[in-house]
Design an enzyme around this catalytic site. Structure first.
Site: not given
Ligand code: GLA
Ligand code: ZN
Length: 661
Positions: A312, A143-144, A105, A304, A158, A155, A109
């Site tokens: 994993w 996300n994060e 994921r 979370e 950037c 690249c 860029c």
């Molecule tokens: C992170 C992510 C989630 C999931 C968990 C577990 O916190 O935000 O999407 O991937 O880790 O790996």
């Molecule tokens: Zn880039």
């Protein structure tokens, strides 16, 4: 009723005929919010420009019928394969010049114009589509952010963006050359367009260039998110926007990111990522929650919260009975107003097959479901009463992303880490049951009786001035080793002895120093022998300053190691080393006593006390992080409102006490 508990839900991973059962079980458990869709770009845009929100509408409506509201995640953390194939320029390039491929994921860029175009389009389409949906209450862009972007992206896009960022900051290339000290090794540039991104070099890099690069990467992430928040705000003015942080993670300056959000969220995995040393360590968990609250100086959400074994490819330990509730309520104790679990049901496919949810693979509620259900039943009404309350510490620890960057670039002693040292200071307060805030270096110092500012390595005159003012007005300030070493562009100061102008505040100067590597030096404080680690400043005190501790070995035996200087109405301590745990504890005891800071109560080792308060009421949480029976005591005016027998805790038990103030 406000929202206090929820879960991260991935309906797209399961058959449609299961959704209703999930909603029923969630409702029964007391969950009132879900976060969905943050990785489902392909399901939402299966082909370029063809959006399909029907499945998500369906899930939102169904959950809504069970009184469960939705936070929509924008799916920009997982660009689909059609995009990566047709527009390969969106893929990131690493330090070695390699293109990182599709399949995990965040294979994107963040400065790439084509990618940004797709982001703008899907976020706009979603915002317009959901703006009036009564079951949608808020948004999580991406996300994060910063996760999986280590050292990325180098690249050409950037590179151009970095050049533009530098031009804006320095104006002329001569100023850039001076700020980076480019006379060294012939690194001068004639034009901004000659500047490289820091791809892998033959030898070490220029520390000033690296500091700007890290700051540029942080700014790029903020800019990437802001593009999304601007769109959402425009179309959905009544929805909140938050983002899931990762505690002390450092790829983006979380104070800056927080300016674009209504409140901050955080992902709390006390079991560590799989199984590391910090598994369940109360002090590390507490410091993580406190730093998250401090990023916006405001209560936060857990987006979370661990709900089972993490894993994993390999897995961590199983949370013991009681531990999931303990960790959830610890989050609340430190300022979480809502706790959302990750995830509802452990996934049967993909990378996270072993990152367990509330439900096991079978989907049948088991131990974790029933434990959390019971905790929610008892805690939710209390959280209702706690609405608007917040921890109110008297101690602040200064925490800065720039100091961290500079010390990562040159740790000087390979064992030295800025965040670890911050957490060691934190731990000494935690062990004494004294709550702590973290503060940015432009934050409100004045509200703390004691301000600890470790490793103030990069210094400028405004920050110096702020420290002078704080102490002049009665504050107790702690400065340490490696303070005032560099200017803002990461070039060594040469005008005075260390710690520069701040020596007027510390009443001492550092004329020499020793980098200890693996050696240990002994030091004496209050007639006790202690250990100094990693670094020893060899200090000369000026008249009037007091020597609190001295070194007891090496060629500087007998020289000061810790000093104290009265200044204005306050005082300034200087700690010339990284004290070991017992030494740190003794110093913190001395300094908190001198500042008149009281503990929340007394407790056995392994028990944490934490507090939240508002105008007329105060709550103390007693949290047993061990599997053994423990005791604690707080002022007798507190009344038990959660738990069985006040003062006596079973393994992993939590009690909550309340009093009027
Ligand atoms: C992170 C992510 C989630 C999931 C968990 C577990 O916190 O935000 O999407 O991937 O880790 O790996
Ligand atoms: Zn880039």
């Amino acid at each position: 009723m406000g929202i206090h508990f929820g879960v991260d839900y991935y309906p797209e991973h399961w058959q449609r005929d299961r959704w209703e059962t999930d909603a029923e079980l969630m409702k029964e458990m007391g969950l009132t919010v879900v976060r969905m869709a943050e990785f489902s770009w392909h399901k939402l845009e299966p082909q370029e420009g063809k959006y399909d929100f029907a499945w998500l509408d369906d899930a939102i409506d169904l959950l809504g019928r069970y009184g469960i509201r939705t936070i929509v995640g924008t799916p920009t953390a997982a660009p689909p394969a059609w995009m990566a194939n047709r527009y390969p320029e969106i893929l990131p390039v690493d330090r070695e010049g390699r293109i990182r491929g599709f399949g995990g994921r965040h294979h994107d860029c963040q400065s790439n114009a084509v990618y940004r175009g797709f982001v703008r389009k899907i976020v706009t389409a979603m915002a317009v589509h959901y703006k009036d949906n009564p079951n949608v209450i808020g948004w999580q862009p991406d996300n994060e952010l910063g996760n999986s972007h280590h050292d990325l992206c180098m690249c050409e896009s950037c590179r151009k963006n970095f050049q533009g960022w530098l031009e804006k900051k320095y104006g002329t290339v001569d100023r850039l050359n001076e700020a980076w000290g480019n006379a060294f090794w012939s690194q001068e540039y004639n034009e901004f367009s000659e500047v490289f991104t820091p791809r892998i070099t033959v030898t070490g890099e220029n520390p000033s260039a690296m500091l700007d690069w890290k700051c540029f990467c942080s700014d790029l992430i903020v800019d990437f998110m802001k593009e999304q928040t601007d769109i959402i705000r425009k179309h959905c003015p009544n929805h909140f926007i938050t983002h899931n942080y990762m505690g002390f993670a450092d790829k983006v300056d979380y104070y800056d990111l927080g300016k674009e959000l209504d409140f901050v969220s955080h992902d709390q995995y006390p079991g560590g990522f799989f199984a590391d040393e910090s598994h369940g360590r109360g002090d590390i968990l507490a410091s993580t929650l406190d730093v998250v609250r401090s990023y916006k100086n405001k209560n936060f959400w857990i987006m979370e919260q661990q709900s089972g074994i993490t894993g994993w490819e390999v897995m961590g330990r199983a949370p013991a009975p009681g531990q999931l509730s303990l960790w959830s309520l610890q989050s609340v104790a430190h300022g979480a107003d809502a706790v959302v679990y990750f995830r509802w049901r452990v996934c049967a496919m993909g990378t996270e097959q072993y990152w367990h949810g509330i439900l096991p693979h079978s989907g049948n509620p088991g131990r974790r479901y029933y434990e959390l259900k019971e905790m929610i039943r008892k805690a939710a009404p209390l959280m209702e009463k706690m609405e608007g309350s917040m921890p109110a510490p008297e101690v602040g620890i200064v925490y800065s992303f720039r100091q961290n960057y500079a010390l990562q670039i040159q740790p000087q002693n390979p064992n030295m880490s800025y965040t670890e040292q911050i957490q060691e200071y934190y731990r000494a307060f935690y062990d004494r049951q004294i709550p702590v805030d973290f503060v940015p270096d432009d934050g409100d110092f004045g509200k703390y009786k004691l301000l600890v500012a470790p490793l103030q390595y990069l210094m400028n005159s405004e920050l110096e001035e702020r420290y002078f003012r704080y102490v002049k007005n009665g504050g107790h300030l702690v400065l340490t080793m490696r303070t005032g070493v560099k200017d803002e562009t990461n070039i060594c100061m040469t005008d005075r002895e260390l710690p520069g102008r701040l020596s007027e505040l510390t009443g001492s100067e550092v004329l020499d120093y020793d980098c200890l590597r693996d050696a240990r030096v002994s030091a004496v404080f209050q007639n006790e022998s202690h250990t100094a680690r990693n670094w020893c400043d060899i200090i000369t005190v000026k008249e009037g300053a007091e020597v609190l501790a001295v070194y007891a070995s090496e060629f500087y035996a007998g020289e000061p190691c810790v000093t104290k200087n009265e200044y204005g109405q306050g005082c300034c301590y200087y700690i010339g080393t990284e004290p070991d745990e017992a030494f740190m504890a003794a110093l913190v005891r001395y300094m908190t006593d001198a500042a008149g800071i009281a503990a929340l109560g007394n407790a056995d080792e392994g028990v944490e006390l934490a507090a939240r308060e508002k105008a007329d009421r105060r709550w103390i949480f007693a949290l047993n992080h061990t599997d053994m029976e423990k005791t604690y005591s707080v002022d007798s005016s507190y009344r038990l409102v959660y738990g069985e027998e006040a003062g006596k805790l079973n393994g992993y038990e939590v009690q909550i006490l309340e009093r009027k103030i």
